[in-house]
Design a protein around this motif. Structure first.
Motif, PDB file in Angstrom:
ATOM      1  N   ALA A  56     -26.780  78.692 -80.309  1.00  0.00           N
ATOM      2  CA  ALA A  56     -26.234  77.318 -80.919  1.00  0.00           C
ATOM      3  C   ALA A  56     -27.361  76.972 -82.174  1.00  0.00           C
ATOM      4  O   ALA A  56     -27.032  76.636 -83.254  1.00  0.00           O
ATOM      5  N   GLY A  57     -28.591  77.272 -81.838  1.00  0.00           N
ATOM      6  CA  GLY A  57     -29.638  77.034 -83.026  1.00  0.00           C
ATOM      7  C   GLY A  57     -29.420  77.863 -83.949  1.00  0.00           C
ATOM      8  O   GLY A  57     -29.625  77.446 -85.362  1.00  0.00           O
ATOM      9  N   ALA A  58     -29.235  79.264 -83.961  1.00  0.00           N
ATOM     10  CA  ALA A  58     -29.099  79.974 -84.902  1.00  0.00           C
ATOM     11  C   ALA A  58     -27.578  79.616 -85.765  1.00  0.00           C
ATOM     12  O   ALA A  58     -27.869  79.749 -87.075  1.00  0.00           O
ATOM     13  N   VAL A  59     -26.709  79.513 -84.988  1.00  0.00           N
ATOM     14  CA  VAL A  59     -25.392  79.154 -85.853  1.00  0.00           C
ATOM     15  C   VAL A  59     -25.640  77.767 -86.390  1.00  0.00           C
ATOM     16  O   VAL A  59     -25.083  77.598 -87.784  1.00  0.00           O
ATOM     17  N   GLY A  60     -26.360  76.779 -86.120  1.00  0.00           N
ATOM     18  CA  GLY A  60     -26.686  75.564 -86.954  1.00  0.00           C
ATOM     19  C   GLY A  60     -27.569  75.949 -88.067  1.00  0.00           C
ATOM     20  O   GLY A  60     -27.314  75.266 -89.176  1.00  0.00           O
ATOM     21  N   GLN A  61     -28.427  76.770 -88.052  1.00  0.00           N
ATOM     22  CA  GLN A  61     -29.215  77.257 -89.073  1.00  0.00           C
ATOM     23  C   GLN A  61     -28.361  77.747 -90.339  1.00  0.00           C
ATOM     24  O   GLN A  61     -28.404  77.429 -91.562  1.00  0.00           O
ATOM     25  N   ILE A  62     -27.431  78.701 -89.863  1.00  0.00           N
ATOM     26  CA  ILE A  62     -26.739  79.268 -90.980  1.00  0.00           C
ATOM     27  C   ILE A  62     -25.651  78.273 -91.728  1.00  0.00           C
ATOM     28  O   ILE A  62     -25.534  78.433 -92.759  1.00  0.00           O
ATOM     29  N   ALA A  63     -25.307  77.314 -90.563  1.00  0.00           N
ATOM     30  CA  ALA A  63     -24.271  76.361 -91.457  1.00  0.00           C
ATOM     31  C   ALA A  63     -25.013  75.505 -92.260  1.00  0.00           C
ATOM     32  O   ALA A  63     -24.380  75.364 -93.529  1.00  0.00           O
ATOM     33  N   ALA A  64     -26.262  74.912 -91.909  1.00  0.00           N
ATOM     34  CA  ALA A  64     -26.803  74.157 -92.782  1.00  0.00           C
ATOM     35  C   ALA A  64     -27.248  74.970 -94.106  1.00  0.00           C
ATOM     36  O   ALA A  64     -27.120  74.361 -95.307  1.00  0.00           O
ATOM     37  N   CYS A  65     -27.553  76.244 -94.062  1.00  0.00           N
ATOM     38  CA  CYS A  65     -27.945  76.755 -95.302  1.00  0.00           C
ATOM     39  C   CYS A  65     -26.827  77.001 -96.354  1.00  0.00           C
ATOM     40  O   CYS A  65     -26.966  76.878 -97.342  1.00  0.00           O
ATOM     41  N   LEU A  66     -25.386  77.210 -95.550  1.00  0.00           N
ATOM     42  CA  LEU A  66     -24.351  77.378 -96.357  1.00  0.00           C
ATOM     43  C   LEU A  66     -23.888  76.141 -97.322  1.00  0.00           C
ATOM     44  O   LEU A  66     -23.400  76.155 -98.325  1.00  0.00           O
ATOM     45  N   VAL A  67     -24.080  74.962 -96.492  1.00  0.00           N
ATOM     46  CA  VAL A  67     -24.120  73.611 -97.228  1.00  0.00           C
ATOM     47  C   VAL A  67     -25.006  73.384 -98.124  1.00  0.00           C
ATOM     48  O   VAL A  67     -24.632  72.858 -99.417  1.00  0.00           O
ATOM     49  N   ILE A  68     -26.098  73.797 -98.165  1.00  0.00           N
ATOM     50  CA  ILE A  68     -27.257  73.596 -99.237  1.00  0.00           C
ATOM     51  C   ILE A  68     -26.864  74.259-100.338  1.00  0.00           C
ATOM     52  O   ILE A  68     -26.999  73.942-101.791  1.00  0.00           O
TER      53      ILE A  68
ATOM     54  N   LEU B  32     -25.492  64.825 -94.602  1.00  0.00           N
ATOM     55  CA  LEU B  32     -24.713  65.909 -93.544  1.00  0.00           C
ATOM     56  C   LEU B  32     -25.677  67.090 -93.326  1.00  0.00           C
ATOM     57  O   LEU B  32     -25.923  67.716 -92.594  1.00  0.00           O
ATOM     58  N   VAL B  33     -26.440  67.585 -94.498  1.00  0.00           N
ATOM     59  CA  VAL B  33     -27.183  68.856 -94.465  1.00  0.00           C
ATOM     60  C   VAL B  33     -28.298  68.357 -93.441  1.00  0.00           C
ATOM     61  O   VAL B  33     -28.413  69.286 -92.427  1.00  0.00           O
ATOM     62  N   ALA B  34     -28.919  67.250 -93.588  1.00  0.00           N
ATOM     63  CA  ALA B  34     -30.016  66.917 -92.540  1.00  0.00           C
ATOM     64  C   ALA B  34     -29.426  66.848 -91.306  1.00  0.00           C
ATOM     65  O   ALA B  34     -29.955  67.387 -90.211  1.00  0.00           O
ATOM     66  N   LEU B  35     -28.409  66.318 -90.971  1.00  0.00           N
ATOM     67  CA  LEU B  35     -27.772  66.099 -89.649  1.00  0.00           C
ATOM     68  C   LEU B  35     -27.423  67.585 -89.054  1.00  0.00           C
ATOM     69  O   LEU B  35     -27.812  67.630 -87.758  1.00  0.00           O
ATOM     70  N   VAL B  36     -26.854  68.454 -89.686  1.00  0.00           N
ATOM     71  CA  VAL B  36     -26.453  69.716 -89.214  1.00  0.00           C
ATOM     72  C   VAL B  36     -28.068  70.428 -88.833  1.00  0.00           C
ATOM     73  O   VAL B  36     -28.053  71.171 -87.843  1.00  0.00           O
ATOM     74  N   PHE B  37     -29.054  70.222 -89.601  1.00  0.00           N
ATOM     75  CA  PHE B  37     -29.976  71.004 -89.518  1.00  0.00           C
ATOM     76  C   PHE B  37     -30.936  70.392 -88.180  1.00  0.00           C
ATOM     77  O   PHE B  37     -31.881  70.924 -87.587  1.00  0.00           O
ATOM     78  N   GLY B  38     -30.575  69.286 -87.714  1.00  0.00           N
ATOM     79  CA  GLY B  38     -31.052  68.591 -86.690  1.00  0.00           C
ATOM     80  C   GLY B  38     -30.587  69.438 -85.233  1.00  0.00           C
ATOM     81  O   GLY B  38     -31.618  69.541 -84.385  1.00  0.00           O
ATOM     82  N   VAL B  39     -29.607  69.984 -85.311  1.00  0.00           N
ATOM     83  CA  VAL B  39     -29.101  70.777 -84.133  1.00  0.00           C
ATOM     84  C   VAL B  39     -30.322  71.915 -83.733  1.00  0.00           C
ATOM     85  O   VAL B  39     -30.811  71.968 -82.854  1.00  0.00           O
ATOM     86  N   PRO B  40     -30.431  72.957 -84.792  1.00  0.00           N
ATOM     87  CA  PRO B  40     -31.381  73.811 -84.454  1.00  0.00           C
ATOM     88  C   PRO B  40     -32.851  73.546 -84.489  1.00  0.00           C
ATOM     89  O   PRO B  40     -33.573  74.074 -83.665  1.00  0.00           O
ATOM     90  N   GLN B  41     -33.227  72.092 -85.076  1.00  0.00           N
ATOM     91  CA  GLN B  41     -34.590  71.723 -84.848  1.00  0.00           C
ATOM     92  C   GLN B  41     -34.776  71.129 -83.376  1.00  0.00           C
ATOM     93  O   GLN B  41     -35.888  71.586 -83.063  1.00  0.00           O
ATOM     94  N   GLY B  42     -33.834  70.627 -82.846  1.00  0.00           N
ATOM     95  CA  GLY B  42     -34.016  70.379 -81.489  1.00  0.00           C
ATOM     96  C   GLY B  42     -33.885  71.396 -80.580  1.00  0.00           C
ATOM     97  O   GLY B  42     -34.673  71.514 -79.669  1.00  0.00           O
ATOM     98  N   LEU B  43     -33.007  72.657 -80.660  1.00  0.00           N
ATOM     99  CA  LEU B  43     -32.736  73.403 -79.861  1.00  0.00           C
ATOM    100  C   LEU B  43     -33.837  74.543 -79.749  1.00  0.00           C
ATOM    101  O   LEU B  43     -34.228  75.136 -78.832  1.00  0.00           O
ATOM    102  N   ASN B  44     -34.104  74.934 -81.088  1.00  0.00           N
ATOM    103  CA  ASN B  44     -35.059  76.269 -81.245  1.00  0.00           C
ATOM    104  C   ASN B  44     -36.659  76.057 -80.527  1.00  0.00           C
ATOM    105  O   ASN B  44     -36.851  76.619 -79.812  1.00  0.00           O
ATOM    106  N   ASN B  45     -37.102  74.773 -80.967  1.00  0.00           N
ATOM    107  CA  ASN B  45     -38.356  74.339 -80.345  1.00  0.00           C
ATOM    108  C   ASN B  45     -38.466  74.380 -79.109  1.00  0.00           C
ATOM    109  O   ASN B  45     -39.284  74.956 -78.481  1.00  0.00           O
ATOM    110  N   LEU B  46     -37.265  73.699 -78.396  1.00  0.00           N
ATOM    111  CA  LEU B  46     -37.603  73.636 -77.016  1.00  0.00           C
ATOM    112  C   LEU B  46     -37.322  74.837 -76.138  1.00  0.00           C
ATOM    113  O   LEU B  46     -37.840  75.426 -75.571  1.00  0.00           O
ATOM    114  N   ALA B  47     -36.263  75.847 -76.785  1.00  0.00           N
ATOM    115  CA  ALA B  47     -35.864  76.977 -76.154  1.00  0.00           C
ATOM    116  C   ALA B  47     -37.269  78.097 -76.298  1.00  0.00           C
ATOM    117  O   ALA B  47     -37.728  78.769 -75.380  1.00  0.00           O
TER     118      ALA B  47
END
Length: 473
Positions: A348-360, A374-389
């Motif tokens: 999920a973190g990987a998909v979130g990163q890709i989606a945010a980059c496409l919006v940028i 919106l970009v910041a909001l989407v980037f929050g998903v990988p920020q939360g998931l990747n660090n924890l995992a």
């Protein structure tokens, strides 16, 4: 049956079945000293550049200097913590943070300011490895191998500080100028030292002072020196990618070869390459950390600078724009923290990163403000998931006797990614963070995001990562 545990005053205290919550304040404060200095500088780079007449390519060293020092110091300090226990390393390092705060506040120019960031890098080295070492000792005491609740608390604390960092930086700059962002480290360091003296045990769980002669003999000083030479040369090359600096890459390769030979022959190696080389899951986690942080830090610094110079926001408003990312990250960390397994989080973190980059890639200087949010909001998903995992993966994959140094190596690989991000940001922007530059940077981020996804999809070991003990609080 409960076990006695040595308190900070040297007395034996009865431990219960749960995690000793008295350890949480110094653990949390120590572990967030690095992220707060990472995020607060993101909105200070432009004001510092204007005040000192330095372009983006030069102020990028303020980012790189901290990560160069931390990348080098984390595994070294982590190994020392494995041998000596967390208390003394924690106190020495956090004290250095206060010194760095004073130096940065009084810095007459960019060179001294960069030196202050180097001191900050070394000063913030002990917090995270010390926290992981304390987690391991408490897990042994309580019989709960993976205290998932406390691991989540560490991740959420880092995300919370990331929320505060840019906004606090903007407020401090508005009130006291960019120097106030360095002065903040003085009271933080004082609080961390006092908490460490008050709460941290004199040794991690044994209550006995280490045998200094035996411990010194186990310190692989030649290995540490070769590791430092290899990493410094590599990071200096990554900070300013250019063919004229080929000698740095050659130096890194030579030092790396010598380091490998030394570690394979040493009786007590600094980094046991034989064990690490046989731990494919841990190596894969380190690789994912590197590419994940290329994306994360390129966004943190590149996007922040673009919102100020390319979009026209003040440092305070640039900090506000990033709040949705960190609030989302906190929420995601809390919701997913107690769920077992890491594979789903990483995907999920990987998909979130890709989606945010496409919006940028769709942003321009005239884009509506809601699109930036919106970009910041989407980037929050990988920020939360990747660090924890990533954090949970290292905890369960590492050799228990090398928990702190393995946690330090995780940060080292993360900061290698930050070096790549810093170099890519400087190359993309040049003298000004304009829209063309942020688009170029987004393509670099997108490539790293795709690589992160591939490393996760094809890693079959993730399904065998032990599940966290959600009750281990």
């Amino acid at each position: 049956m409960t076990e006695a545990r040595t308190g900070a005053d040297g007395t034996r205290a009865q431990g219960g079945a749960g995690f000793d919550r008295r350890l949480l304040p110094p653990m949390l404060l120590g572990s967030v000293l690095n992220p707060i200095n990472s995020t607060i500088i993101s909105v200070a780079l432009v004001p510092i550049g204007r005040a000192l007449g330095a372009p983006v390519s030069q102020t990028a060293w303020l980012v790189s200097a901290l990560y160069l020092a931390t990348s080098l110091g984390q595994p070294v300090v982590g190994r020392l913590i494995d041998l000596f226990g967390p208390r003394r390393l924690f106190l020495l390092s956090t004290g250095l943070v206060g010194v760095a705060g004073v130096v940065g506040t009084l810095a007459p120019g960019l060179g001294v300011l960069i030196a202050a960031r180097v001191l900050l890098g070394f000063g913030t080295c002990a917090g995270y490895p010390a926290a992981m070492a304390l987690l391991r000792s408490e897990a042994r005491r309580t019989g709960r191998d993976s205290p998932g609740g406390v691991l989540t608390a560490l991740a959420v604390a880092n995300q919370t500080i990331a929320v505060v960092g840019p906004l606090l930086g903007g407020l401090l700059i508005a009130v006291g100028g960019w120097r106030a962002t360095f002065a903040l480290n003085v009271p933080l360091a004082v609080a961390a030292v006092l908490l460490g003296v008050w709460r941290l045990p004199r040794s991690a769980g044994t209550g006995e002072a280490p045998d200094r002669g035996r411990v010194t003999a186990r310190l692989d000083l030649p290995g540490m020196g070769l590791f430092a030479a290899m990493l410094t040369s590599l990071l200096l090359f990554l900070m300013n990618l250019h063919l004229r600096d080929w000698y740095l890459l050659v130096t890194a390769a030579a030092a790396g070869a010598a380091f490998a030979l030394r570690e394979l022959r040493a009786a007590t190696p600094f980094i046991d390459l034989r064990v690490l080389g046989g731990n494919t899951p841990l190596l894969a986690t380190y690789g994912r950390a590197l590419v994940a942080y290329v994306v994360s830090y390129a966004f943190l610094y590149g996007f922040s600078q673009w919102t100020e110079e390319g979009y026209g926001l003040t440092p305070f408003h640039a900090g506000l724009v990033q709040i949705p990312m960190f609030l989302m990250a906190i929420g995601v960390s809390i919701l997913s923290g107690r769920r077992p397994g890491v594979r789903g989080k990483l995907l999920a973190g990987a998909v979130g990163q890709i989606a945010a980059c496409l919006v940028i890639l769709t942003l321009t200087g005239g884009s509506p403000l809601w699109l930036l949010l919106l970009v910041a909001l989407v980037f929050g998903v990988p920020q939360g998931l990747n660090n924890l995992a990533l954090q949970n993966s290292v905890y369960v994959q590492a050799d228990p006797e090398r928990t702190a140094s393995s946690a330090g190596l995780l940060r080292t690989f993360a900061y290698l990614g930050s070096m790549v991000a810093s170099s890519a940001t400087a190359a993309s922007f040049g003298r000004r963070a304009d829209t063309a530059g942020v688009h170029q940077l987004a393509w670099v981020m997108l490539g790293a995001g795709v690589l992160y996804l591939l490393l996760t999809v094809f890693d079959r070991t993730l399904g065998r990562v032990p599940k966290a003990d959600a009750k281990g609080e």
